[in-house]
Design a protein around this motif. Structure first.
Motif, mmCIF file in Angstrom:
data_model
loop_
_atom_site.group_PDB
_atom_site.id
_atom_site.type_symbol
_atom_site.label_atom_id
_atom_site.label_comp_id
_atom_site.label_asym_id
_atom_site.label_seq_id
_atom_site.Cartn_x
_atom_site.Cartn_y
_atom_site.Cartn_z
ATOM 1 N N TYR A 103 18.304 9.890 42.551
ATOM 2 C CA TYR A 103 18.439 10.759 41.293
ATOM 3 C C TYR A 103 19.900 11.238 41.642
ATOM 4 O O TYR A 103 20.532 12.034 41.187
ATOM 5 N N GLY A 104 20.881 10.391 42.337
ATOM 6 C CA GLY A 104 22.112 10.625 42.763
ATOM 7 C C GLY A 104 22.947 10.378 41.605
ATOM 8 O O GLY A 104 22.677 9.731 40.490
ATOM 9 N N ARG A 105 23.936 11.133 41.268
ATOM 10 C CA ARG A 105 24.827 11.016 40.366
ATOM 11 C C ARG A 105 25.885 10.053 40.395
ATOM 12 O O ARG A 105 26.015 9.476 41.502
ATOM 13 N N THR A 106 26.431 9.393 39.143
ATOM 14 C CA THR A 106 27.236 8.274 39.295
ATOM 15 C C THR A 106 28.240 8.570 39.978
ATOM 16 O O THR A 106 29.224 9.481 40.020
ATOM 17 N N PRO A 150 30.252 23.079 39.288
ATOM 18 C CA PRO A 150 31.120 22.770 40.777
ATOM 19 C C PRO A 150 30.841 23.847 42.032
ATOM 20 O O PRO A 150 31.118 23.497 43.018
ATOM 21 N N SER A 151 30.391 25.075 41.349
ATOM 22 C CA SER A 151 30.306 26.232 42.637
ATOM 23 C C SER A 151 28.922 25.959 43.204
ATOM 24 O O SER A 151 28.452 26.500 44.298
ATOM 25 N N ASN A 152 27.970 25.052 42.532
ATOM 26 C CA ASN A 152 26.643 24.694 43.305
ATOM 27 C C ASN A 152 26.807 24.039 44.923
ATOM 28 O O ASN A 152 27.626 23.248 45.015
ATOM 29 N N PRO A 153 26.145 24.695 45.963
ATOM 30 C CA PRO A 153 26.374 24.645 47.179
ATOM 31 C C PRO A 153 26.105 23.099 47.510
ATOM 32 O O PRO A 153 26.656 22.759 48.752
ATOM 33 N N GLN A 154 25.429 22.360 46.770
ATOM 34 C CA GLN A 154 24.834 21.006 47.010
ATOM 35 C C GLN A 154 25.930 20.110 46.375
ATOM 36 O O GLN A 154 26.110 18.991 46.666
ATOM 37 N N MET A 155 27.000 20.497 45.640
ATOM 38 C CA MET A 155 28.341 19.764 45.479
ATOM 39 C C MET A 155 29.047 19.428 46.728
ATOM 40 O O MET A 155 29.355 20.583 47.254
ATOM 41 N N ASN A 156 29.640 18.172 46.983
ATOM 42 C CA ASN A 156 30.647 18.159 47.881
ATOM 43 C C ASN A 156 32.224 18.431 47.369
ATOM 44 O O ASN A 156 31.940 18.878 46.232
ATOM 45 N N GLU A 157 32.834 18.383 48.250
ATOM 46 C CA GLU A 157 34.395 18.812 47.984
ATOM 47 C C GLU A 157 35.052 17.896 46.761
ATOM 48 O O GLU A 157 35.913 18.168 46.101
ATOM 49 N N PHE A 158 34.399 16.758 46.563
ATOM 50 C CA PHE A 158 34.997 15.736 45.476
ATOM 51 C C PHE A 158 33.900 15.991 44.240
ATOM 52 O O PHE A 158 34.134 15.238 43.264
ATOM 53 N N ASP A 163 22.153 13.921 45.054
ATOM 54 C CA ASP A 163 20.784 13.883 44.648
ATOM 55 C C ASP A 163 20.478 15.192 43.823
ATOM 56 O O ASP A 163 20.977 16.076 44.150
ATOM 57 N N MET A 164 19.459 14.709 42.722
ATOM 58 C CA MET A 164 19.036 15.908 41.970
ATOM 59 C C MET A 164 17.616 16.186 42.206
ATOM 60 O O MET A 164 17.006 15.179 42.892
ATOM 61 N N ASP A 165 17.239 17.378 41.782
ATOM 62 C CA ASP A 165 15.610 17.552 41.658
ATOM 63 C C ASP A 165 15.196 17.165 40.599
ATOM 64 O O ASP A 165 15.391 17.191 39.254
ATOM 65 N N PRO A 166 14.295 16.033 40.650
ATOM 66 C CA PRO A 166 13.631 15.475 39.417
ATOM 67 C C PRO A 166 13.263 16.336 38.594
ATOM 68 O O PRO A 166 12.915 15.925 37.359
#
Length: 509
Positions: A103-106, A150-158, A163-166
């Motif tokens: 479920y990872g983003r592109t 982008p403020s989601n803590p699961q987002m990295n600095e880039f 991965d996403m919750d299905p």
């Protein structure tokens, strides 16, 4: 309509059949076959003591050029695939360390240069059939749009969500950011590894069947070996043991159709095997002397044989460039080597994930009868990131100055004009924990202690008066048994400086 009929009939819409012809003169068809977790020592032409028989891959080597010092840019799969597609080391990317899940983003931003877009622009029909593992921008349910903030803590600095919750995904909507947006005209893919949910196929970036069923997983206590796969969502008709044959069928069908078209084609065929789950067919079980893993490797060899037979039977072999390789080393623990007397990494230390040679030294074979002398071998140091520059050189075209900074053409080596790759000063390998290793000539510097991957210990703390990293002379010590870090401080300094220079480099073509 059954799922099998959908799969076998899916390519018809590629276009009406045209009278048989050959690819445009000077533009070879290109078929890139990427095994998944297959070791240097699994291929019998590389390892005479292999307990696995690979006659089709061996035959490919006898008909072309076999490289003995070829490397995956990273010793795990997602970042290697990123480098193959973009000609850029993945530690420069939005995911500098680690791999995606299903479920990872592109990972590759839309509009980026890829080898697919390069070949499209040169008049090729391009296709990917197999394991993608570069992320998909799954549609998000309206009630969960905030996960992409982008403020989601699961987002990295880039700005990368690994991965996403299905439960946040709307599977009724086609995902974006798939192969069709990255230089491919046709795609038939598994989202990630065959042991990662969701277990489903996408054709032309659209789910063939919604993943409305669920699997509890399999062989969950084997230590990620055997017929292991994780629990998760799956398409109701999905059959784990049919994935490798399905991709092989689709590849053969694609080649048969494109051989009748006037334009040349590029087929990227990333196989899902012999990565777990190890699922040899009934008629293959026991065929090797290395257990289910060895039997599954032999199924990969059979798949390669089927693809080669299709190419040769259609009379397009002379002007078709075929590359066979692997995305990283094998997941083959020491107890398996002892039990089966099979060394999947050949004479090299370590395994998948490691900075040691066994993690990233891989089989790499090129057959192109029109240009490559058969039965040859090369000890040129090369990496899988070199595909884009090689394709550009073959087609006598350029690459944008801001693209593919880590890609160098191996064409002069293939033609026997040089013994080394022009312009390539060094290659860099990355372990699964992020350790970088730089290789120049016989010297290899690892910027940490331990394997950096699955071999124990993964990491070690430097002690007072001891080495801070690892330095090996592979010409004298190919097994990496003697750390020369303190014995050759000038070489350590030289390689560290070169590593830093390459990390900051923006190459122009």
């Amino acid at each position: 309509m059954s799922i099998c009929k959908k799969i076998l009939g899916g390519l018809i819409a590629l276009g009406a059949m045209a009278p048989p012809t050959v690819a445009q003169q000077g533009k070879p068809n290109i078929v890139y076959i990427l095994a998944d977790d297959m070791g240097y020592g699994d291929v019998s032409i590389y390892n005479p003591d292999s307990r696995i028989s690979t006659p089709h891959i061996d035959g490919l080597a006898r008909e072309g050029m076999r490289f003995t010092d070829a490397h995956a840019p990273t010793s795990v799969c997602t970042p290697t695939r990123y480098a193959i597609m973009t000609g850029t080391y993945a530690w420069r990317s939005r995911l500098p360390v680690g791999v995606l899940r299903g479920y990872g983003r592109t990972l590759i931003p839309q509009g980026s240069f890829t080898v697919g877009s390069l070949l499209q622009q040169q008049g090729y029909h391009t296709a990917v059939i197999g394991k993608w593992h570069l992320g998909l921008d799954w549609a998000v349910k309206e009630s969960h749009r905030g996960v992409l903030n982008p403020s989601n803590p699961q987002m990295n600095e880039f700005g990368m969500l690994r991965d996403m919750d299905p439960e946040h995904i709307d599977f009724t909507q086609p995902p974006k950011g798939g192969p069709l947006s990255l230089g491919f005209d046709y795609s038939f893919i598994l989202p990630a590894s065959l042991d990662m949910e969701p277990y489903c196929y996408l054709e032309r970036d659209t789910l063939i069947e919604l993943p409305t069923a669920h699997t509890p997983g399999n062989d969950l206590n084997t230590g990620y070996t055997g017929a292991f796969w994780r629990a998760g969502k799956m398409a109701p008709s999905f059959e784990f043991d049919r994935v490798l044959p399905t991709f092989t069928d689709k590849a053969v069908q694609y080649i048969e159709q494109q051989a009748k078209q006037p334009q040349p084609f590029f087929l990227y065929l990333p196989l899902p095997a012999p990565h777990t789950p190890w699922l040899p067919a009934d008629d293959q079980r026991g065929a090797s002397s290395a257990g289910d893993y060895g039997d599954f490797v032999q199924m990969v060899d059979d798949a390669v044989g089927r693809v080669l037979r299709a190419i040769d039977s259609l009379g397009i072999g002379q002007n078709t460039l075929v590359i066979f390789t692997s995305d990283n080393g094998p997941y083959w623990r020491p107890q398996f080597a002892e039990r089966f007397d099979h060394h999947a990494t050949g004479p090299y230390r370590g395994m998948k994930g490691d900075a040691f040679e066994g993690g990233h030294r891989i089989p790499f074979i090129v057959r192109w009868p029109a240009a490559v002398k058969q039965g040859t071998a090369s000890d040129a140091l090369t990496t899988l990131a070199n595909l884009p520059a090689t394709c550009a050189a073959i087609l006598k075209t350029g690459i944008p100055t801001d693209a593919a900074p880590d890609s160098y053409s191996i064409l002069p080596v293939l033609k026997g004009e040089t013994a080394v790759i022009p312009g390539q000063r060094a290659v860099i390998h990355q372990a699964s924990n992020g350790y970088l290793a730089i290789r120049q000539g016989p010297w290899k510097l690892i910027d940490g202690l331990g394997s950096g991957g699955f071999s124990e210990p993964q990491s070690e703390e430097a002690v007072s008066g001891g080495p801070a990293g690892q330095l090996y002379n592979l010409e004298k010590d190919p097994q990496e048994t003697t750390n020369r870090y303190q014995q050759f401080p000038d070489k350590v300094k030289e390689l560290r400086a070169l590593l830093e220079e390459i990390k900051k480099m923006q190459k122009t073509h």
